[in-house]
Design a protein around this motif. Structure first.
Motif, PDB file in Angstrom:
ATOM      1  N   LEU A 119       4.423   9.849  10.948  1.00  0.00           N
ATOM      2  CA  LEU A 119       5.235  10.074   9.752  1.00  0.00           C
ATOM      3  C   LEU A 119       5.262   8.836   8.856  1.00  0.00           C
ATOM      4  O   LEU A 119       5.162   8.941   7.632  1.00  0.00           O
ATOM      5  N   LYS A 120       5.368   7.660   9.455  1.00  0.00           N
ATOM      6  CA  LYS A 120       5.386   6.435   8.656  1.00  0.00           C
ATOM      7  C   LYS A 120       4.078   6.293   7.886  1.00  0.00           C
ATOM      8  O   LYS A 120       4.083   5.944   6.692  1.00  0.00           O
ATOM      9  N   ALA A 121       2.964   6.574   8.551  1.00  0.00           N
ATOM     10  CA  ALA A 121       1.673   6.476   7.874  1.00  0.00           C
ATOM     11  C   ALA A 121       1.609   7.438   6.689  1.00  0.00           C
ATOM     12  O   ALA A 121       1.131   7.081   5.610  1.00  0.00           O
ATOM     13  N   ALA A 122       2.122   8.663   6.881  1.00  0.00           N
ATOM     14  CA  ALA A 122       2.114   9.643   5.792  1.00  0.00           C
ATOM     15  C   ALA A 122       3.030   9.205   4.660  1.00  0.00           C
ATOM     16  O   ALA A 122       2.705   9.373   3.476  1.00  0.00           O
ATOM     17  N   ALA A 123       4.195   8.641   4.997  1.00  0.00           N
ATOM     18  CA  ALA A 123       5.138   8.191   3.975  1.00  0.00           C
ATOM     19  C   ALA A 123       4.548   7.061   3.132  1.00  0.00           C
ATOM     20  O   ALA A 123       4.712   7.034   1.905  1.00  0.00           O
ATOM     21  N   LEU A 124       3.856   6.142   3.783  1.00  0.00           N
ATOM     22  CA  LEU A 124       3.243   5.042   3.045  1.00  0.00           C
ATOM     23  C   LEU A 124       2.152   5.555   2.107  1.00  0.00           C
ATOM     24  O   LEU A 124       1.983   5.046   0.996  1.00  0.00           O
ATOM     25  N   GLU A 125       1.410   6.581   2.549  1.00  0.00           N
ATOM     26  CA  GLU A 125       0.399   7.182   1.676  1.00  0.00           C
ATOM     27  C   GLU A 125       1.041   7.800   0.434  1.00  0.00           C
ATOM     28  O   GLU A 125       0.447   7.808  -0.652  1.00  0.00           O
ATOM     29  N   LEU A 126       2.257   8.313   0.607  1.00  0.00           N
ATOM     30  CA  LEU A 126       2.976   8.916  -0.514  1.00  0.00           C
ATOM     31  C   LEU A 126       3.698   7.879  -1.372  1.00  0.00           C
ATOM     32  O   LEU A 126       4.337   8.231  -2.368  1.00  0.00           O
ATOM     33  N   GLY A 127       3.634   6.621  -0.960  1.00  0.00           N
ATOM     34  CA  GLY A 127       4.286   5.557  -1.708  1.00  0.00           C
ATOM     35  C   GLY A 127       5.779   5.493  -1.510  1.00  0.00           C
ATOM     36  O   GLY A 127       6.510   4.984  -2.374  1.00  0.00           O
TER      37      GLY A 127
END
Length: 307
Positions: free
Chosen positions: A48-56
C-alpha cells in the motif's frame, strides 16, 4: 471529502485508488513500517505504501499522525493494527471487512470461510467501534464461493468489489448503519501452521480446502513437503485400487485420504527446493507405498511453513 487511509497489503490498494479517482482528498496514508525482505535484507515498503507514493500521497507509519491533518474520516482496509481510542475520538473511521458480518469477525475471514466450506462470502463497510469488528454495517455485497477458488483469488475479487462498495457508501452518506445481529457470530482467528497441515485422515474434499488457503504442508521422508495445487479424485469407492490403504499412502501423485477418497497432487515444493510439477516429483522420488504426514522429529511446528 478529506480522508486518511489506513492499510498495508495488496488488498487495500483498489480502495485507495478508487477513492482518489472519485475525487476524495486523501490527506495521509497510514501503513506499516518498511521491513527487511529477501536474502539481501533490503528494506522494502508495504504494497500500500508503494502504491500511495506512486499516487503522490504522503505516507506515515505513526498512527498519531492521523490527528492534525484535518481529515473528516478515516478509511481502513486490512490495516492489521488496533486503532487507539484517542485517535478514533478525533477521527471517526469506517472499515472494509472481507466477510458477511457478523460471520467471521477477525484476522482471517477469507481463509476461515474457505476452511469451513462456506458457499458464500462478501464485503462489508462498517463503522470502526471499540471492539473486534462489531460496528454498524453501512453497506454489504455478496459473492459465491465455488470449490476451486483460492484464498488469494477470493481476496482479490473482494478487494475490487469492496473498492466500489466503499466509494458508493461514502457517496450515500454514513448515517444509515444497521446494527449487527447477535446471532451467527463467528471469529476468524489468525491462521497457524497447524491449520495448514494436511491431516490425511480427512476426506480429500476437506483437504482441498486447506490447499486452497495457501501454504498447505505435509511431511515426506523427514522433511516438509508443501502442496501448492491439488484436486480431489472423483471416483466410486469400488474403483479405488487399494481401498484399505492407510491415509497418507502415496501412489504416484495420488494420496490416500479418509472416507476412501484420494487427493491428486498437482504442484509441490520439497523442502529447500523450488515448486515443481507433482508428477515430476513422484517420478524422481518414487514414493509409492510410502506415507506422507509422519511427524518431524525435533521440528518446531509452531512456525508458519510458508517461511
Amino acid at each position: 471529502m478529506r480522508l486518511v487511509f489506513l492499510g498495508s497489503p495488496d488488498a487495500a490498494i483498489p480502495t485507495l485508488r478508487a477513492l482518489v479517482a472519485a475525487g476524495h482528498d486523501v490527506a495521509l496514508v497510514l501503513s506499516g513500517p518498511d521491513r527487511r525482505r529477501g536474502r539481501g535484507g533490503r528494506r522494502t515498503p508495504t504494497p500500500l505504501k508503494a502504491a500511495a507514493l506512486e499516487l503522490g500521497l504522503p505516507v506515515s507509519a505513526d498512527l498519531h499522525d492521523v490527528v492534525g491533518v484535518g481529515a473528516e474520516l478515516g478509511v481502513v482496509v486490512a490495516f492489521g493494527r488496533i486503532i487507539p481510542a484517542p485517535v478514533l475520538a478525533e477521527v471517526p473511521m469506517v472499515n472494509l471487512h472481507f466477510s458477511l458480518l457478523p460471520r467471521w469477525r477477525g484476522a482471517a475471514p477469507v481463509e476461515r470461510a474457505i476452511l469451513a466450506g462456506d458457499d458464500r462470502s462478501g464485503v462489508c463497510v462498517m463503522e470502526v467501534a471499540g471492539g473486534l469488528d462489531i460496528g454498524d454495517v453501512l453497506a454489504v455485497a455478496e459473492v459465491p464461493i465455488d470449490d476451486e477458488v483460492t484464498a488469494a483469488e477470493l481476496t482479490r475479487r473482494l478487494a475490487v468489489l469492496g473498492a466500489d462498495l466503499m466509494v458508493g457508501a461514502l457517496a450515500g452518506g454514513l448515517d444509515h448503519g444497521v446494527a449487527q445481529s447477535s446471532n451467527g457470530v463467528t471469529y476468524a482467528h489468525k491462521i497457524t501452521a497447524e491449520d495448514r497441515r494436511l491431516d490425511w485422515v480427512q476426506p480429500a474434499s476437506v483437504l482441498q480446502r486447506t490447499v486452497r488457503i495457501g501454504g498447505a504442508w505435509t511431511t515426506f521422508r523427514g522433511a516438509r513437503l508443501k502442496v501448492i495445487r491439488s484436486e480431489p479424485v472423483v471416483e466410486r469407492p469400488e474403483t479405488h485400487t487399494d481401498p484399505a490403504a492407510a491415509p497418507g499412502t502415496v501412489e504416484g501423485a495420488l494420496v490416500a485420504c479418509g472416507a476412501q477418497s484420494r487427493l491428486r497432487l498437482l504442484e509441490v515444493q520439497p523442502e529447500g527446493r523450488s515448486p515443481m510439477d507433482a508428477a515430476a516429483w513422484a517420478h524422481g522420488a518414487r514414493p509409492d507405498g510410502e506415507r506422507l504426514g509422519e511427524l518431524l522429529s525435533g521440528h518446531d511446528d509452531s512456525d508458519d511453513p510458508r517461511g
